[in-house]
Design a protein around this motif. Structure first.
Motif, PDB file in Angstrom:
ATOM      1  N   VAL A 264     148.415  89.389  25.734  1.00 24.74           N
ATOM      2  CA  VAL A 264     148.745  90.077  24.487  1.00 24.74           C
ATOM      3  C   VAL A 264     147.815  91.288  24.376  1.00 24.74           C
ATOM      4  N   ALA A 265     148.357  92.408  23.914  1.00 24.67           N
ATOM      5  CA  ALA A 265     147.558  93.634  23.878  1.00 24.67           C
ATOM      6  C   ALA A 265     147.894  94.475  22.658  1.00 24.67           C
ATOM      7  N   VAL A 266     146.887  95.220  22.213  1.00 25.37           N
ATOM      8  CA  VAL A 266     147.045  96.207  21.145  1.00 25.37           C
ATOM      9  C   VAL A 266     146.497  97.530  21.672  1.00 25.37           C
ATOM     10  N   THR A 267     147.255  98.596  21.518  1.00 22.76           N
ATOM     11  CA  THR A 267     146.773  99.922  21.910  1.00 22.76           C
ATOM     12  C   THR A 267     146.818 100.854  20.706  1.00 22.76           C
ATOM     13  N   LYS A 268     145.962 101.869  20.749  1.00 23.65           N
ATOM     14  CA  LYS A 268     145.892 102.841  19.652  1.00 23.65           C
ATOM     15  C   LYS A 268     145.841 104.250  20.210  1.00 23.65           C
ATOM     16  N   GLN A 269     146.243 105.201  19.381  1.00 24.73           N
ATOM     17  CA  GLN A 269     146.047 106.622  19.663  1.00 24.73           C
ATOM     18  C   GLN A 269     145.135 107.177  18.584  1.00 24.73           C
ATOM     19  N   LEU A 270     143.840 107.101  18.833  1.00 25.26           N
ATOM     20  CA  LEU A 270     142.865 107.602  17.872  1.00 25.26           C
ATOM     21  C   LEU A 270     142.670 109.104  18.003  1.00 25.26           C
ATOM     22  N   GLN A 271     143.116 109.681  19.109  1.00 25.56           N
ATOM     23  CA  GLN A 271     143.063 111.131  19.323  1.00 25.56           C
ATOM     24  C   GLN A 271     144.459 111.634  19.725  1.00 25.56           C
ATOM     25  N   ARG A 385     150.982  96.382  28.755  1.00 26.67           N
ATOM     26  CA  ARG A 385     151.757  97.526  28.273  1.00 26.67           C
ATOM     27  C   ARG A 385     153.014  97.054  27.542  1.00 26.67           C
ATOM     28  N   GLN A 386     153.696  96.066  28.096  1.00 25.37           N
ATOM     29  CA  GLN A 386     154.887  95.521  27.446  1.00 25.37           C
ATOM     30  C   GLN A 386     154.537  94.875  26.112  1.00 25.37           C
ATOM     31  N   SER A 387     153.405  94.164  26.073  1.00 22.83           N
ATOM     32  CA  SER A 387     152.978  93.514  24.832  1.00 22.83           C
ATOM     33  C   SER A 387     152.650  94.538  23.755  1.00 22.83           C
ATOM     34  N   THR A 393     153.540  88.531  22.495  1.00 19.45           N
ATOM     35  CA  THR A 393     152.852  87.975  23.653  1.00 19.45           C
ATOM     36  C   THR A 393     153.815  87.956  24.837  1.00 19.45           C
ATOM     37  N   VAL A 394     153.327  88.352  25.993  1.00 20.52           N
ATOM     38  CA  VAL A 394     154.136  88.366  27.210  1.00 20.52           C
ATOM     39  C   VAL A 394     153.694  87.227  28.111  1.00 20.52           C
ATOM     40  N   VAL A 395     154.645  86.382  28.468  1.00 18.61           N
ATOM     41  CA  VAL A 395     154.369  85.214  29.318  1.00 18.61           C
ATOM     42  C   VAL A 395     154.486  85.611  30.776  1.00 18.61           C
ATOM     43  N   LEU A 396     153.551  85.146  31.587  1.00 18.25           N
ATOM     44  CA  LEU A 396     153.580  85.386  33.023  1.00 18.25           C
ATOM     45  C   LEU A 396     154.094  84.149  33.741  1.00 18.25           C
TER      46      LEU A 396
END
Length: 400
Positions: A264-271, A385-387, A393-396
């Motif tokens: 599971v992942a969270v990404t941000k664009q702070l810039q 990236r998909q998460s 959550t992405v299962v492997l």
């Protein structure tokens, strides 16, 4: 009395000593040289011909590290080492080649228009790849057809599917494909790994990886390097791929090749004004049967950081930088700061390691540089990236 000519040999040096001291000094020096040779730090140049390598692409700034030496190539730049010879460079951008040629005094005759032309004229044993990651698959597929081994800069690819295609090409061409990551040559990381495997920390329950800096634009990377880092098609993502690959690679190593159950992942664009098309901040959580890992990747930190914390049931080991490590046990009020044991050849340097693999001196297994490890790392990054895109959550394992 001093000799008439300069004295460069041990035998000549011994002859200058007073008679009674000669044997003792000779024995001491020979013991010292034997120790240095065993530990991989002999001052004597490696015997045999140098490994012949070609360079493919010059847009990746890590090429500077290879040419002049540093954390990427601890044993020294490849232009001045006796164990490696650069026989050709493939770069279609004349101005880019000329800029490197001027800085490093490269002969213009080293430049070739294609991999096939370079291989036909110079017969390298392996190529070092400094293209955008999106080009790695094509380079490996061509080198596999030509029977030339490959080492690429991290990450291996921009997708799990491309990573699998690279594996298929390598198998069909019977070539080795290795991946170079700076943290592979950190004494602190190897020390933490050894402590874990020796049982000094107990079973691992958690690991945290922090990898980042102020961002490629802020630290002043070259225009070409910056361009592909800001392009998701060329680099796979922003900080997620650029720095998330270190933790994915290291955790796969600690887990002896096992992949997580889910990501599971969270990404941000702070810039967003600087990186409008890619993330600049990422948090990735890897779920294993008996452990969890957190990968922190950033282009927003005030300084460069590459750290690894390994928590066991009976102690932890924190790799602070490339050499320092803090180890603490339950009955201790504070951790003990120490330095990792210096790495020895061939596990101290990408050129040493590549040569050892090609010579059959070591087997890749699940090593940090191995294709197997980095395919799993790519599966983790693709799932992250998909998460981040789906919020789920992405299962492997991912679909092949």
């Amino acid at each position: 009395m001093l000799p008439d000519k300069p004295c460069f040999s041990l035998q000549c040096a011994f002859s200058l000593l007073p008679g009674s001291k000669t044997n003792n000094m000779r024995n001491a020096l020979l013991l010292m040289l034997a120790f240095l040779a065993v530990s991989g730090h002999s001052a004597v140049a490696a015997s045999g011909p140098p490994m012949k390598v070609g360079i493919v692409g010059m847009v990746h700034d890590h090429l500077d590290g290879f040419l002049k030496g540093g954390n990427l190539v601890p044993a020294g730049g490849i232009l001045s080492r006796p164990d490696v010879q650069v026989v050709g460079i493939v770069e279609t951008d004349q101005k880019l080649f000329d800029s490197y040629a001027q800085r490093y005094h490269l002969d213009p005759s080293l430049r070739f228009a294609s991999i096939q032309e370079m291989v036909a004229h110079t017969h390298p044993q392996a190529v070092l790849v400094f293209t955008a990651p999106s080009e790695h698959r094509q380079v490996v597929e061509e080198c596999a057809r030509l029977g030339v081994h490959v080492m690429v800069e991290k990450p291996l690819a921009t997708s799990y599917q491309d990573a699998l295609a690279i594996r298929n090409a390598a198998q069909q061409g019977k070539i080795h494909v290795l991946v170079n990551l700076e943290t592979s040559w950190y004494a602190s990381g190897t020390e933490a790994f050894n402590l874990l495997k020796q049982g000094a920390l107990g079973p691992m329950v958690k690991a945290v990886f922090r990898d980042g800096h102020g961002g490629p634009k802020l630290i002043g990377v070259s225009p070409g390097f910056l361009a592909f880092l800001r392009d998701p098609k060329q680099d796979g993502g922003g900080a997620l791929f650029d720095f998330g690959c270190y933790g994915a690679n290291l955790m796969t190593w600690l887990m002896e090749g096992d992949a997580p159950l889910s990501v599971v992942a969270v990404t941000k664009q702070l810039q967003p004004e600087t990186y409008p098309h890619v993330d600049d901040e990422a948090e990735i959580v890897l779920n294993y049967k008996n452990a969890v890992a957190i990968l922190q990747a950033s282009w927003n930190w005030p300084f460069a950081v590459k750290q690894m914390d390994v928590y066991g049931r009976t102690g932890y080991a924190k790799a602070i930088d490339s050499t320092r490590i803090e180890v603490r046990k339950p009955n201790e009020a504070e951790g003990q700061m120490m330095k990792g044991q210096p790495l020895t050849a061939p596990n101290d340097d990408p050129i040493h390691y590549l040569a050892a693999v090609l010579n059959g001196e070591v087997r890749e297994g699940d090593s940090l540089s191995s294709l197997k490890n980095n395919i799993t790392a790519m599966e983790i990054l693709d799932a992250a990236r998909q998460s981040a895109q789906s919020g789920k959550t992405v299962v492997l394992p991912l679909a092949k």
